[in-house]
Design a protein around this motif. Structure first.
Motif, PDB file in Angstrom:
ATOM      1  N   VAL A 148       0.845  -1.200   0.000  1.00  0.00           N
ATOM      2  CA  VAL A 148       0.000   0.000   0.000  1.00  0.00           C
ATOM      3  C   VAL A 148       0.879   1.249   0.000  1.00  0.00           C
ATOM      4  O   VAL A 148       1.843   1.326   0.776  1.00  0.00           O
ATOM      5  CB  VAL A 148      -0.924   0.055   1.243  1.00  0.00           C
ATOM      6  CG1 VAL A 148      -1.929   1.206   1.108  1.00  0.00           C
ATOM      7  CG2 VAL A 148      -1.655  -1.263   1.446  1.00  0.00           C
ATOM      8  N   TYR A 149       0.556   2.209  -0.857  1.00  0.00           N
ATOM      9  CA  TYR A 149       1.246   3.505  -0.809  1.00  0.00           C
ATOM     10  C   TYR A 149       0.415   4.546  -1.542  1.00  0.00           C
ATOM     11  O   TYR A 149      -0.569   4.222  -2.222  1.00  0.00           O
ATOM     12  CB  TYR A 149       2.656   3.404  -1.412  1.00  0.00           C
ATOM     13  CG  TYR A 149       2.725   3.179  -2.916  1.00  0.00           C
ATOM     14  CD1 TYR A 149       2.991   4.228  -3.786  1.00  0.00           C
ATOM     15  CD2 TYR A 149       2.560   1.898  -3.459  1.00  0.00           C
ATOM     16  CE1 TYR A 149       3.087   4.023  -5.159  1.00  0.00           C
ATOM     17  CE2 TYR A 149       2.653   1.679  -4.819  1.00  0.00           C
ATOM     18  CZ  TYR A 149       2.921   2.749  -5.674  1.00  0.00           C
ATOM     19  OH  TYR A 149       3.000   2.536  -7.037  1.00  0.00           O
ATOM     20  N   ASN A 150       0.820   5.793  -1.400  1.00  0.00           N
ATOM     21  CA  ASN A 150       0.131   6.907  -2.048  1.00  0.00           C
ATOM     22  C   ASN A 150       1.079   7.519  -3.063  1.00  0.00           C
ATOM     23  O   ASN A 150       2.024   8.220  -2.702  1.00  0.00           O
ATOM     24  CB  ASN A 150      -0.284   7.952  -1.014  1.00  0.00           C
ATOM     25  CG  ASN A 150      -1.066   9.108  -1.629  1.00  0.00           C
ATOM     26  OD1 ASN A 150      -1.350   9.106  -2.824  1.00  0.00           O
ATOM     27  ND2 ASN A 150      -1.409  10.100  -0.819  1.00  0.00           N
ATOM     28  N   GLN A 151       0.826   7.256  -4.319  1.00  0.00           N
ATOM     29  CA  GLN A 151       1.706   7.714  -5.392  1.00  0.00           C
ATOM     30  C   GLN A 151       1.783   9.234  -5.451  1.00  0.00           C
ATOM     31  O   GLN A 151       2.804   9.796  -5.847  1.00  0.00           O
ATOM     32  CB  GLN A 151       1.204   7.162  -6.726  1.00  0.00           C
ATOM     33  CG  GLN A 151       2.087   7.492  -7.918  1.00  0.00           C
ATOM     34  CD  GLN A 151       1.528   6.929  -9.213  1.00  0.00           C
ATOM     35  OE1 GLN A 151       0.806   5.931  -9.212  1.00  0.00           O
ATOM     36  NE2 GLN A 151       1.857   7.570 -10.325  1.00  0.00           N
ATOM     37  N   ALA A 152       0.726   9.913  -5.013  1.00  0.00           N
ATOM     38  CA  ALA A 152       0.684  11.368  -5.100  1.00  0.00           C
ATOM     39  C   ALA A 152       1.486  12.054  -4.001  1.00  0.00           C
ATOM     40  O   ALA A 152       1.774  13.249  -4.088  1.00  0.00           O
ATOM     41  CB  ALA A 152      -0.770  11.846  -5.038  1.00  0.00           C
ATOM     42  N   ALA A 153       1.845  11.315  -2.956  1.00  0.00           N
ATOM     43  CA  ALA A 153       2.575  11.898  -1.832  1.00  0.00           C
ATOM     44  C   ALA A 153       4.071  11.691  -1.999  1.00  0.00           C
ATOM     45  O   ALA A 153       4.520  10.848  -2.794  1.00  0.00           O
ATOM     46  CB  ALA A 153       2.108  11.261  -0.525  1.00  0.00           C
TER      47      ALA A 153
END
Length: 296
Positions: A54-59
């Motif tokens: 899980v990760y946030n590509q935009a951050a």
């Protein structure tokens, strides 16, 4: 309080602590991947349920949070609320699928412990690294936690370019300084064992310690010198756990600073256990933030 409310809005829309973690949906925009270990290493046959990524590509993408489930734990089942907080704090998260049965506490007891006072450290060495001869479990070298994580990161580096997973590797090996290690129960003990021997970014042990070297004597490895400095160590347990006093003793033996030890005490929902409440109860969101720190 305002910070907590904003965070809860981000990660737990229509969600509360009694809502099944398996039904929890990560926030929109988060990248969520389920990857079978055999896809990363064809030799792996056992414990082939998917890793959870899980990760946030935009951050801004920072450190990796490696989480190791406890005995009978399934990586894709979470704890997902905790992982959402971790991503919010700037981490990329891997909940690793590995062989977690039988547990160390099921093997290193009775006559096995009488014959070998270092049974627990030998067990954990085999399960983490696969480099020693420990015939009491059937784990193979390629089943080891380090191999599984390394092969997963190599796979992700090739198949998920947006994640920039190569930054957690150096010459094909794990770059521990960029990895925070954590885990629940047996997995928490694995995280602590790793942090003793490698300089990791952070270690968070959720209810992970009751290894013994003899009857009523905690294992010697807890007192071994740690490569990871004490200011990066954190440990939690719930005060209602049957092994709470032993876990606390293990944390003190590992020289975790007193203010880095969290004795959780929120009420445990009916039918649930205090042992896993620390990673499941969203009421600890503020404490999770303190435990995790900033990942980027």
């Amino acid at each position: 309080m305002v910070k907590k409310l904003l965070l809860l809005m981000l990660i737990v829309c229509f969600h509360n602590q009694n809502f099944a973690q398996s039904e929890y949906q990560f926030p929109n925009g988060y990248t969520v991947l389920n990857i079978e270990p055999a896809k990363t290493d064809s030799r792996i046959k056992e414990a082939n349920t998917p890793h959870l990524v899980v990760y946030n590509q935009a951050a801004e993408q920072g450190k990796l949070l490696l989480f190791l489930p406890g005995t009978n734990g399934i990586a894709t089942r979470g704890p997902k609320s905790l992982f959402s907080v971790a991503v919010h704090q700037g981490y990329q998260v891997i909940n690793l699928s590995y062989i977690n049965t039988p547990a160390v506490a099921q093997i290193c007891k009775g006559k096995n412990l009488e014959k070998n006072s270092k049974c627990t450290s030998d067990f954990r060495t085999m399960r983490i690294y696969g480099t020693n001869d420990f015939p009491l479990i059937e784990d193979q070298a390629h089943d080891a936690i380090v191999n599984r994580l390394t092969k997963l990161l190599i796979y992700l580096s090739e198949e998920d370019k947006n994640g920039h997973w190569e930054k957690y590797l150096e010459n094909g090996k794990l770059k521990w300084s960029e990895i925070a290690v954590s885990g629940q129960s047996q997995g928490g003990g694995m995280a602590a064992f790793i942090a003793k021997e490698h300089l990791v970014a952070r270690v968070i042990d959720f209810s992970g310690g009751w290894d013994y070297s003899a009857k009523k004597k905690i294992a010697g490895w807890y007192s071994n010198e740690s490569v990871t400095p004490s200011n990066l160590w954190y440990g939690t347990y719930h005060v209602t756990e049957p092994m709470a006093k032993v876990i606390d003793a293990s944390y003190k033996a590992m020289q975790i600073p007193e203010d880095h030890i969290y004795p959780f005490s929120l009420p445990v929902p009916e039918g649930k256990k205090g042992h896993s409440n620390g990673v499941r109860n969203i009421g600890y969101a503020d404490q999770w933030i303190e435990l995790l720190g900033k990942g980027n």
